[in-house]
Design a protein around this motif. Sequence first.
Motif, PDB file in Angstrom:
ATOM      1  N   GLY A 134     -19.568 -18.664 -18.102  1.00  0.00           N
ATOM      2  CA  GLY A 134     -18.461 -18.688 -16.962  1.00  0.00           C
ATOM      3  C   GLY A 134     -18.961 -19.993 -15.784  1.00  0.00           C
ATOM      4  N   PRO A 135     -20.358 -20.015 -15.404  1.00  0.00           N
ATOM      5  CA  PRO A 135     -20.576 -20.857 -14.313  1.00  0.00           C
ATOM      6  C   PRO A 135     -20.470 -22.339 -15.035  1.00  0.00           C
ATOM      7  CG  PRO A 135     -22.286 -18.882 -14.510  1.00  0.00           C
ATOM      8  CD  PRO A 135     -21.334 -18.777 -15.792  1.00  0.00           C
ATOM      9  N   VAL A 136     -20.718 -22.475 -16.201  1.00  0.00           N
ATOM     10  CA  VAL A 136     -20.738 -23.865 -16.619  1.00  0.00           C
ATOM     11  C   VAL A 136     -19.367 -24.309 -16.707  1.00  0.00           C
ATOM     12  CG1 VAL A 136     -21.565 -25.442 -18.567  1.00  0.00           C
ATOM     13  CG2 VAL A 136     -23.033 -23.414 -18.154  1.00  0.00           C
ATOM     14  N   LEU A 137     -18.450 -23.420 -17.518  1.00  0.00           N
ATOM     15  CA  LEU A 137     -16.968 -23.919 -17.693  1.00  0.00           C
ATOM     16  C   LEU A 137     -16.509 -24.272 -16.127  1.00  0.00           C
ATOM     17  CD1 LEU A 137     -15.804 -20.992 -19.932  1.00  0.00           C
ATOM     18  CD2 LEU A 137     -16.266 -23.809 -20.553  1.00  0.00           C
ATOM     19  N   THR A 138     -16.772 -23.377 -14.978  1.00  0.00           N
ATOM     20  CA  THR A 138     -16.267 -23.501 -13.802  1.00  0.00           C
ATOM     21  C   THR A 138     -16.836 -24.641 -13.253  1.00  0.00           C
ATOM     22  OG1 THR A 138     -16.304 -20.874 -13.367  1.00  0.00           O
ATOM     23  CG2 THR A 138     -16.426 -22.513 -11.467  1.00  0.00           C
ATOM     24  N   LEU A 139     -18.080 -25.151 -13.682  1.00  0.00           N
ATOM     25  CA  LEU A 139     -18.752 -26.406 -13.360  1.00  0.00           C
ATOM     26  C   LEU A 139     -17.758 -27.572 -13.861  1.00  0.00           C
ATOM     27  CD1 LEU A 139     -20.672 -28.179 -11.683  1.00  0.00           C
ATOM     28  CD2 LEU A 139     -22.375 -27.928 -13.887  1.00  0.00           C
ATOM     29  N   LEU A 140     -17.579 -27.279 -14.958  1.00  0.00           N
ATOM     30  CA  LEU A 140     -16.452 -28.379 -15.705  1.00  0.00           C
ATOM     31  C   LEU A 140     -15.241 -28.577 -14.945  1.00  0.00           C
ATOM     32  CD1 LEU A 140     -17.174 -28.027 -19.618  1.00  0.00           C
ATOM     33  CD2 LEU A 140     -18.149 -29.758 -18.123  1.00  0.00           C
ATOM     34  N   THR A 141     -14.769 -27.380 -14.665  1.00  0.00           N
ATOM     35  CA  THR A 141     -13.225 -27.627 -14.120  1.00  0.00           C
ATOM     36  C   THR A 141     -13.353 -27.912 -12.732  1.00  0.00           C
ATOM     37  OG1 THR A 141     -12.654 -25.668 -15.338  1.00  0.00           O
ATOM     38  CG2 THR A 141     -11.336 -26.035 -13.467  1.00  0.00           C
ATOM     39  N   VAL A 142     -14.538 -27.602 -11.941  1.00  0.00           N
ATOM     40  CA  VAL A 142     -14.640 -27.962 -10.371  1.00  0.00           C
ATOM     41  C   VAL A 142     -14.688 -29.454 -10.583  1.00  0.00           C
ATOM     42  CG1 VAL A 142     -15.864 -27.864  -8.502  1.00  0.00           C
ATOM     43  CG2 VAL A 142     -15.180 -25.846  -9.597  1.00  0.00           C
ATOM     44  N   ALA A 143     -15.698 -30.012 -11.514  1.00  0.00           N
ATOM     45  CA  ALA A 143     -16.020 -31.388 -11.443  1.00  0.00           C
ATOM     46  C   ALA A 143     -14.684 -32.198 -11.643  1.00  0.00           C
ATOM     47  CB  ALA A 143     -17.101 -31.582 -12.660  1.00  0.00           C
ATOM     48  N   ALA A 144     -13.902 -31.749 -12.970  1.00  0.00           N
ATOM     49  CA  ALA A 144     -12.677 -32.542 -13.179  1.00  0.00           C
ATOM     50  C   ALA A 144     -11.832 -32.625 -11.728  1.00  0.00           C
ATOM     51  CB  ALA A 144     -11.987 -31.780 -14.204  1.00  0.00           C
ATOM     52  N   GLN A 145     -11.693 -31.298 -11.100  1.00  0.00           N
ATOM     53  CA  GLN A 145     -10.778 -31.530 -10.077  1.00  0.00           C
ATOM     54  C   GLN A 145     -11.688 -32.101  -8.949  1.00  0.00           C
ATOM     55  OE1 GLN A 145     -10.332 -27.231  -9.804  1.00  0.00           O
ATOM     56  NE2 GLN A 145      -8.724 -26.958 -10.853  1.00  0.00           N
ATOM     57  N   THR A 146     -12.671 -32.404  -8.749  1.00  0.00           N
ATOM     58  CA  THR A 146     -13.417 -33.132  -7.628  1.00  0.00           C
ATOM     59  C   THR A 146     -13.125 -34.638  -7.886  1.00  0.00           C
ATOM     60  OG1 THR A 146     -15.245 -31.700  -7.296  1.00  0.00           O
ATOM     61  CG2 THR A 146     -15.500 -33.790  -6.789  1.00  0.00           C
ATOM     62  N   ILE A 147     -13.295 -34.828  -9.400  1.00  0.00           N
ATOM     63  CA  ILE A 147     -12.602 -36.353  -9.694  1.00  0.00           C
ATOM     64  C   ILE A 147     -11.090 -36.725  -9.350  1.00  0.00           C
ATOM     65  CG2 ILE A 147     -12.140 -37.724 -11.588  1.00  0.00           C
ATOM     66  CD1 ILE A 147     -15.032 -37.431 -10.836  1.00  0.00           C
ATOM     67  N   VAL A 148     -10.512 -35.523  -9.668  1.00  0.00           N
ATOM     68  CA  VAL A 148      -8.871 -35.661  -9.026  1.00  0.00           C
ATOM     69  C   VAL A 148      -8.827 -35.740  -7.635  1.00  0.00           C
ATOM     70  CG1 VAL A 148      -6.523 -34.549  -9.131  1.00  0.00           C
ATOM     71  CG2 VAL A 148      -8.049 -34.408 -11.075  1.00  0.00           C
ATOM     72  N   VAL A 149      -9.695 -35.189  -6.944  1.00  0.00           N
ATOM     73  CA  VAL A 149      -9.733 -35.302  -5.225  1.00  0.00           C
ATOM     74  C   VAL A 149     -10.292 -36.717  -5.065  1.00  0.00           C
ATOM     75  CG1 VAL A 149     -10.904 -34.768  -3.166  1.00  0.00           C
ATOM     76  CG2 VAL A 149     -10.339 -33.196  -4.799  1.00  0.00           C
ATOM     77  N   ILE A 150     -11.124 -37.392  -5.804  1.00  0.00           N
ATOM     78  CA  ILE A 150     -11.556 -38.856  -5.418  1.00  0.00           C
ATOM     79  C   ILE A 150     -10.631 -39.870  -6.223  1.00  0.00           C
ATOM     80  CG2 ILE A 150     -13.713 -40.309  -5.839  1.00  0.00           C
ATOM     81  CD1 ILE A 150     -15.290 -37.947  -6.100  1.00  0.00           C
ATOM     82  N   GLY A 151     -10.290 -39.365  -7.119  1.00  0.00           N
ATOM     83  CA  GLY A 151      -9.327 -40.429  -8.091  1.00  0.00           C
ATOM     84  C   GLY A 151      -8.388 -41.179  -7.259  1.00  0.00           C
ATOM     85  N   PRO A 152      -7.298 -40.564  -6.524  1.00  0.00           N
ATOM     86  CA  PRO A 152      -6.322 -41.308  -5.964  1.00  0.00           C
ATOM     87  C   PRO A 152      -6.921 -41.982  -4.756  1.00  0.00           C
ATOM     88  CG  PRO A 152      -5.639 -39.063  -6.322  1.00  0.00           C
ATOM     89  CD  PRO A 152      -6.939 -39.110  -6.655  1.00  0.00           C
ATOM     90  N   ALA A 153      -7.727 -41.399  -3.891  1.00  0.00           N
ATOM     91  CA  ALA A 153      -8.528 -42.226  -2.599  1.00  0.00           C
ATOM     92  C   ALA A 153      -9.107 -43.340  -3.275  1.00  0.00           C
ATOM     93  CB  ALA A 153      -9.174 -41.023  -1.921  1.00  0.00           C
ATOM     94  N   LEU A 154     -10.054 -43.048  -4.234  1.00  0.00           N
ATOM     95  CA  LEU A 154     -10.548 -44.078  -4.727  1.00  0.00           C
ATOM     96  C   LEU A 154      -9.884 -45.237  -5.349  1.00  0.00           C
ATOM     97  CD1 LEU A 154     -13.457 -45.539  -5.775  1.00  0.00           C
ATOM     98  CD2 LEU A 154     -13.219 -44.127  -7.854  1.00  0.00           C
ATOM     99  N   GLY A 155      -8.851 -44.802  -6.027  1.00  0.00           N
ATOM    100  CA  GLY A 155      -7.810 -45.947  -6.454  1.00  0.00           C
ATOM    101  C   GLY A 155      -7.332 -46.629  -5.336  1.00  0.00           C
ATOM    102  N   GLY A 156      -6.800 -45.938  -4.332  1.00  0.00           N
ATOM    103  CA  GLY A 156      -6.223 -46.674  -3.005  1.00  0.00           C
ATOM    104  C   GLY A 156      -7.335 -47.530  -2.426  1.00  0.00           C
ATOM    105  N   LEU A 157      -8.591 -47.342  -2.315  1.00  0.00           N
ATOM    106  CA  LEU A 157      -9.490 -48.235  -1.991  1.00  0.00           C
ATOM    107  C   LEU A 157      -9.783 -49.151  -2.846  1.00  0.00           C
ATOM    108  CD1 LEU A 157     -12.021 -45.255  -0.342  1.00  0.00           C
ATOM    109  CD2 LEU A 157     -10.567 -46.937   0.890  1.00  0.00           C
ATOM    110  N   LEU A 158      -9.952 -49.158  -3.838  1.00  0.00           N
ATOM    111  CA  LEU A 158     -10.059 -50.315  -4.995  1.00  0.00           C
ATOM    112  C   LEU A 158      -8.985 -51.150  -4.932  1.00  0.00           C
ATOM    113  CD1 LEU A 158     -11.577 -48.046  -7.922  1.00  0.00           C
ATOM    114  CD2 LEU A 158     -12.700 -49.760  -6.666  1.00  0.00           C
ATOM    115  N   ILE A 159      -7.924 -50.439  -4.978  1.00  0.00           N
ATOM    116  CA  ILE A 159      -6.652 -51.661  -4.788  1.00  0.00           C
ATOM    117  C   ILE A 159      -6.547 -52.396  -3.361  1.00  0.00           C
ATOM    118  CG2 ILE A 159      -4.060 -51.365  -4.656  1.00  0.00           C
ATOM    119  CD1 ILE A 159      -3.905 -49.096  -6.673  1.00  0.00           C
ATOM    120  N   ALA A 160      -7.063 -51.554  -2.274  1.00  0.00           N
ATOM    121  CA  ALA A 160      -7.178 -52.396  -1.232  1.00  0.00           C
ATOM    122  C   ALA A 160      -8.070 -53.157  -0.872  1.00  0.00           C
ATOM    123  CB  ALA A 160      -7.278 -51.237  -0.141  1.00  0.00           C
TER     124      ALA A 160
END
Length: 473
Positions: A134-160
């Motif tokens: 459970g803890p490792v699976l949760t880490l994978l899911t949370v890491a993927a969702q963290t990337i989704v957090v960063i992704g749009p903002a990071l994409g916007g900053l990269l485009i800017a």
Amino acid sequence: MTEGFDRRLIAPLVLGAALNPVNSSMIAVALVPIGAALDAVPSDTAWLVSALYLATATGQPVVGRLVDRHGPRRLYLAGALLVGVAGLIGMLATSLGVLVTARVLLGFGTCAGYPAAMYLIRSESRRTGVDRPGPVLTLLTVAAQTIVVIGPALGGLLIAGGGWRTVFAINIPLALACLLLGLRLPRTEPPPGPRQPLDLPGIALFASALTTLMLFLMSPSVADLWLAGLALASGAAFAVRELRTTSPFIDLRVLGGNRPLINTFLRTVCAQTITYAFLYGFTLWLEAGRHLSASAAGLVLLPMSLVAIAASTLTGRTTRLRAVLLTGAITQIGACALLLVLGDDSPIWLLVLVAAACGLPQGLNNLANQNAVYHQADPARIGASAGLLRTFTYLGAMVSAAAYGAFFHRDPGAGGLHNFAWFLLAVAVVMLALVVADRSLLRSGPGHADPEADEARRRFSGARGGRPVRGDG
């Protein structure tokens, strides 16, 4: 973290599994700038989404099977190399067609991370004798969702900072990091016994069915009904092929014998259709209808994934999967309904509220379905089952891409958004019905016997000295 788990594996597993989410989320804020630069309408730029998921939907079961056969290391490194090549092609592209090609390569390249992670989690559980992932699976899911957090903002900053090409170029350093970290993965010996060949005709028919279906859904019309017919014909031929071959691409008899696993895959399609619809359709409206910049749209999406991370973290260890999924399905309906109150002059605080509301069901549904697969799948085929879970995830993403391409094609404003919302509400209601009807969820999780899943697993491994009877599903 799970007791005894080799911590050196965490970094490569998390980064490899995150390659697909980062490319999924960054492209969301790049679609409008790419369309403006290359004179492409939303139904054309939607192929940048669909191309990646067509590749991954086909590639995940193949790579999952290869991971089960050859171990994770080779596939992980090969996938990382392909991601780097795709990033270079996308950075230098001068047409939408070349960008679509780069996205296809990205799709194939990101196929290995998740099956490799699931394989190694299962392998570490066997090595340590501790079956509490459970803890490792949760880490994978949370890491993927963290990337989704960063992704749009990071994409916007990269485009800017450097234009839309930077959302492709960023894959080059990511691929290099994966190659270096992937050297930490253990070398594994192939399992004993003869190797069954890959089902190339089955793969071709599966890809044909998906591609022709997407071609029809992207622009449905009476004149293009032949595409729907071709998709049905390819699907029927695929089913016949898989039921007759001794080494199928996707063993339909295996799926037919494990109804809890099928129910989980169907729920995944519904949940991911809505998740990706918010990521792409809502973002497109923010930029084209609400007239926010790419960086501002990325920031508006931050609350969605922050709430999703919190929901996954709080529920990651629970075994009450039905309660989690019921909550997720109900709040999903509410989040879709909120889209109907938005207009082209809606205040920023309301946009942030809607994004946050969408994050709750996303965090609940994604992790619960992943945990269900871990406990319902045959342990000897965990890589293939994980790959198939991602295939159904990408089917949902493709449906969402077709939907936003259709609903926003002529009206990227509030009218298109509201029509889009009614479609998502219908999908959310189907999701709720699937959860309510699935009684097997009452028995899912550690310490809870599930007779249907157990019987399916016995059939999978009971013949030929405990080895699988048929090909990977």
